[in-house]
Design a protein around this motif. Structure first.
Motif, short mmCIF file in Angstrom:
data_model
loop_
_atom_site.label_atom_id
_atom_site.label_comp_id
_atom_site.label_asym_id
_atom_site.label_seq_id
_atom_site.Cartn_x
_atom_site.Cartn_y
_atom_site.Cartn_z
N TRP A 69 0.75 -1.25 0.09
CA TRP A 69 0.06 0.01 0.22
C TRP A 69 0.86 1.31 -0.06
O TRP A 69 0.30 2.33 -0.07
N CYS A 70 2.08 1.09 0.27
CA CYS A 70 2.90 2.31 0.48
C CYS A 70 3.24 3.02 -1.02
O CYS A 70 3.57 2.59 -2.03
N GLY A 71 2.93 4.30 -1.01
CA GLY A 71 2.99 5.25 -2.11
C GLY A 71 4.47 5.40 -2.58
O GLY A 71 5.28 5.02 -1.95
N SER A 72 4.76 6.43 -3.22
CA SER A 72 5.88 6.84 -3.88
C SER A 72 6.47 8.09 -3.26
O SER A 72 7.24 8.69 -4.29
N GLY A 73 6.04 8.53 -2.27
CA GLY A 73 6.84 9.70 -1.58
C GLY A 73 7.23 9.57 -0.52
O GLY A 73 7.15 8.71 0.34
N TRP A 74 7.81 10.38 0.25
CA TRP A 74 8.52 10.56 1.30
C TRP A 74 7.60 10.28 2.57
O TRP A 74 7.78 9.62 3.56
N ASP A 75 6.67 11.16 2.26
CA ASP A 75 5.42 11.04 3.33
C ASP A 75 4.96 9.48 3.51
O ASP A 75 4.76 9.11 4.55
N ALA A 76 4.64 8.86 2.39
CA ALA A 76 4.41 7.51 2.45
C ALA A 76 5.23 6.56 3.07
O ALA A 76 4.75 5.75 3.71
N VAL A 77 6.39 6.65 2.57
CA VAL A 77 7.53 5.85 3.28
C VAL A 77 7.56 5.96 4.75
O VAL A 77 7.58 5.21 5.42
N HIS A 78 7.47 7.17 5.29
CA HIS A 78 7.32 7.76 6.76
C HIS A 78 5.94 7.01 7.29
O HIS A 78 6.14 6.79 8.29
N LEU A 90 17.84 -5.73 10.06
CA LEU A 90 18.42 -4.70 10.73
C LEU A 90 19.60 -5.17 11.46
O LEU A 90 19.79 -6.33 12.12
N PRO A 91 20.75 -4.46 11.65
CA PRO A 91 21.15 -3.24 11.01
C PRO A 91 21.32 -3.32 9.71
O PRO A 91 21.60 -4.25 9.01
N LEU A 92 20.89 -2.34 8.90
CA LEU A 92 20.94 -2.23 7.50
C LEU A 92 21.66 -1.21 6.82
O LEU A 92 21.59 0.12 7.46
N ALA A 93 22.64 -1.50 5.91
CA ALA A 93 23.37 -0.52 5.04
C ALA A 93 22.97 -0.40 3.65
O ALA A 93 22.77 -1.22 3.12
N ILE A 94 22.60 0.66 3.32
CA ILE A 94 22.01 1.09 1.87
C ILE A 94 23.32 1.76 1.10
O ILE A 94 23.74 2.96 1.61
N VAL A 95 23.66 1.08 0.26
CA VAL A 95 24.92 1.48 -0.52
C VAL A 95 24.43 2.10 -1.67
O VAL A 95 23.75 1.25 -2.70
N VAL A 114 18.74 12.64 -0.50
CA VAL A 114 19.64 12.63 0.69
C VAL A 114 19.03 13.13 1.80
O VAL A 114 19.15 12.47 2.87
N LEU A 115 18.17 14.08 1.87
CA LEU A 115 17.42 14.62 2.95
C LEU A 115 16.21 13.65 3.55
O LEU A 115 16.29 13.33 4.80
N GLY A 116 15.80 12.89 2.56
CA GLY A 116 14.65 12.03 2.58
C GLY A 116 15.22 10.75 3.56
O GLY A 116 14.86 10.33 4.36
N LEU A 117 16.32 10.42 2.83
CA LEU A 117 16.97 9.18 3.48
C LEU A 117 17.51 9.40 4.74
O LEU A 117 17.57 8.63 5.65
N ALA A 127 13.85 4.81 17.05
CA ALA A 127 13.34 3.56 17.45
C ALA A 127 14.12 2.66 17.91
O ALA A 127 13.69 1.32 18.41
N GLY A 128 15.43 2.84 18.01
CA GLY A 128 16.52 2.02 18.37
C GLY A 128 17.13 0.92 17.47
O GLY A 128 17.78 -0.08 17.85
N ASP A 129 16.99 1.39 16.25
CA ASP A 129 17.55 0.67 15.20
C ASP A 129 18.26 1.30 14.31
O ASP A 129 18.39 2.58 14.25
N GLN A 130 19.39 0.64 13.60
CA GLN A 130 20.26 1.41 12.77
C GLN A 130 20.12 1.01 11.30
O GLN A 130 20.25 0.05 11.15
N VAL A 131 19.94 2.28 10.71
CA VAL A 131 19.88 2.12 9.05
C VAL A 131 20.79 3.11 8.66
O VAL A 131 20.75 4.49 9.22
N LEU A 132 21.98 3.04 8.03
CA LEU A 132 22.81 3.87 7.32
C LEU A 132 22.95 4.06 5.84
O LEU A 132 22.63 2.74 5.23
N VAL A 133 23.49 4.89 5.21
CA VAL A 133 23.22 5.21 3.83
C VAL A 133 24.62 5.59 3.48
O VAL A 133 25.03 6.80 4.04
N PHE A 134 25.18 4.97 2.56
CA PHE A 134 26.37 5.52 1.85
C PHE A 134 26.39 5.78 0.49
O PHE A 134 25.78 4.90 -0.14
#
Length: 142
Positions: A69-78, A90-95, A114-117, A127-134
């Protein structure tokens, strides 16, 4: 539930020690090896051919599980955050590849991405979880 966190690699892998994490393409193999050995799940995405936010989120969908059901904008992702938190390894690294190309073609979209990610990583952190973006590129000193 809080996941284990990994420590950030030191130089020379990262160009800077704070977000956004920029990595030279020649160092990306070392980064992936470090992240895997530290227990992170590593997902590669390429944003270089994106022309809209719909494309960016579509590329993320290809590499990561999103609710149908998730749309294609940052609001939907959030809005999908609880489901993403339950589904993502998790933990997750997005390269991310292709940011320099996106910056040249669509600078506003690149900065928005960059701001959205970054905001998404912050939500996971709270929330106590780690997601990193490189962000991987050939040169970051231009």
């Amino acid at each position: 539930m809080t996941t284990d966190w990994i420590a950030m690699p030191g130089s020379p892998t990262l160009e800077e020690k704070s977000e956004p994490y920029l990595v030279r393409a020649s160092e990306s193999g070392h980064l992936r090896q470090f992240l895997s050995s530290a227990g992170a799940s590593v997902v590669d995405v390429d944003l270089g051919d994106s022309t809209s936010l719909v494309d960016v989120v579509g590329v993320l969908r290809e590499g990561l599980e999103f609710p149908s059901w998730c749309g294609s904008g940052w609001d939907a992702v959030h809005d999908a955050f609880p489901e993403l938190r339950a589904a993502w390894p998790l933990p997750l690294a997005i390269v991310v590849a292709g940011l320099p190309k996106l910056m040249a073609a669509k600078p506003h979209l690149a900065l928005n991405t960059v701001l959205g990610l970054s905001r998404l990583c912050e939500e996971f952190s709270i929330a106590g979880d780690q997601v990193l973006v490189f962000y991987v590129g050939d040169r970051w000193d231009d």
